[in-house]
Design an enzyme around this catalytic site. Structure first.
Site, short mmCIF file in Angstrom:
data_model
loop_
_atom_site.label_atom_id
_atom_site.label_comp_id
_atom_site.label_asym_id
_atom_site.label_seq_id
_atom_site.Cartn_x
_atom_site.Cartn_y
_atom_site.Cartn_z
N ARG A 67 0.73 -1.16 0.16
CA ARG A 67 0.12 0.10 0.11
C ARG A 67 0.88 1.17 0.19
O ARG A 67 0.44 2.20 -0.56
CB ARG A 67 -0.80 -0.01 1.14
CG ARG A 67 -1.93 -0.95 1.09
CD ARG A 67 -3.01 -0.85 2.30
NE ARG A 67 -3.91 0.22 2.23
CZ ARG A 67 -4.49 0.61 3.03
NH1 ARG A 67 -4.78 -0.10 4.51
NH2 ARG A 67 -5.36 1.68 3.12
N CYS A 125 -1.45 5.83 9.10
CA CYS A 125 -1.77 4.49 8.60
C CYS A 125 -2.96 4.75 7.55
O CYS A 125 -2.98 5.74 6.70
CB CYS A 125 -2.18 3.57 9.48
SG CYS A 125 -3.52 4.20 10.76
#
Length: 278
Positions: free
Chosen positions: A175, A233
């Site tokens: 990611r 995050c």
């Protein structure tokens, strides 16, 4: 003093009659409502905490998926859990402490004495302690919280942070690199951020690794005692766990609660891809 308590330590505190309030923060991206699992078995006396409504609020996409609750919202929740001033709060989950860490991060800012249970509910059961299935609703507490938000970065502060410190992207490497993005509209990372997944700090049972190993992991991205650190995050939950881990080894860290969900939903924000900060 450690931010963690073991199942046996928690059991002993309860047997001694210490003012301990236990909260069950079962939440996952793929199962945000953990109430059914809570009812299947939880630590006796533990109150179920819905993360999405008590440890976060809801707003526009440009605010991220888990904006901070107001101090008033958090105080109402804490009182619903039966917490009084001076109580010790112990948070746990069934996801390696990731959701419990969100409670730890918020409550610590609010002046609550809060700890995370090592190993979560699985650790409690493995240690031979009893579970209960009652839906706990304790008498309302009277705790008064101080204002939260000092440990949180705004989106502009997060953008500027790499110029004076280390901005950690604690998501999975794929990611960070922008190879996949299952939840947000754009793949990639904040320019200047370095990747250090929070799972690197945990063993297979979700317990934090020894301090020397954690510090060695941090050193690989230029973090040592005294380094300015912030973490983000996907939506501000897992980043709180990184803040918990860093605090455990003596390093303060801010959290960007909007995280990638806010950044990627804010038009005009630059995006980096690949395995370098950019």
């Amino acid at each position: 003093m450690s931010n963690f308590v073991s199942p046996d330590e928690l059991s002993d505190l309860r047997e001694q009659g210490a003012p301990v309030r236990v909260i069950d923060v079962r939440w996952r991206l793929d199962r945000p409502d953990g109430h059914a699992e809570y009812l299947e078995g939880h630590i006796p006396g533990a109150v179920y905490v819905p993360l999405d409504s008590e440890l976060a609020t809801h707003g526009e996409a440009s605010e991220g998926r888990h904006p901070l609750p107001s101090t008033e919202t958090l105080q109402r929740a804490v009182r619903r859990w039966g917490v009084h001033d001076g109580d010790l709060v112990v948070a746990y989950d069934d996801a390696k402490g990731l959701a419990a860490a969100r409670a730890w991060w918020l409550l610590r800012q609010a002046g609550v004495d809060v700890h995370v249970l090592e190993g979560g509910i699985r650790g409690w059961i493995a240690a031979g302690h009893d579970i209960d299935t009652a839906d706990e609703s304790p008498e309302e507490g009277t705790a008064v919280l101080r204002e939260i938000g000092d440990d949180a970065l705004s989106i502009d502060e997060a953008a500027a942070f790499p110029a004076s410190g280390v901005l950690l992207d604690v998501r999975a490497p794929e990611r960070y690199r922008g190879e996949t993005e299952p939840l947000d509209p754009i793949a990639g990372h904040i320019p200047g951020a370095v990747n250090l997944p929070t799972m690197l700090h945990l063993d297979a049972d979700g317990r934090i690794l020894d301090a020397a190993t954690v510090r060695a992991n941090l050193a690989t991205v230029g973090i040592s005692e005294g380094t300015r650190v912030a973490a983000y995050c996907g939506s501000g939950v897992t980043a709180a766990h990184t803040a918990l881990v860093l605090d455990e080894v003596g390093i303060d860290a801010k959290v960007f609660p909007g995280s990638w969900s806010q950044w990627s939903n804010t038009p005009g924000r630059p995006v980096a891809t690949g395995d370098q900060p950019g």
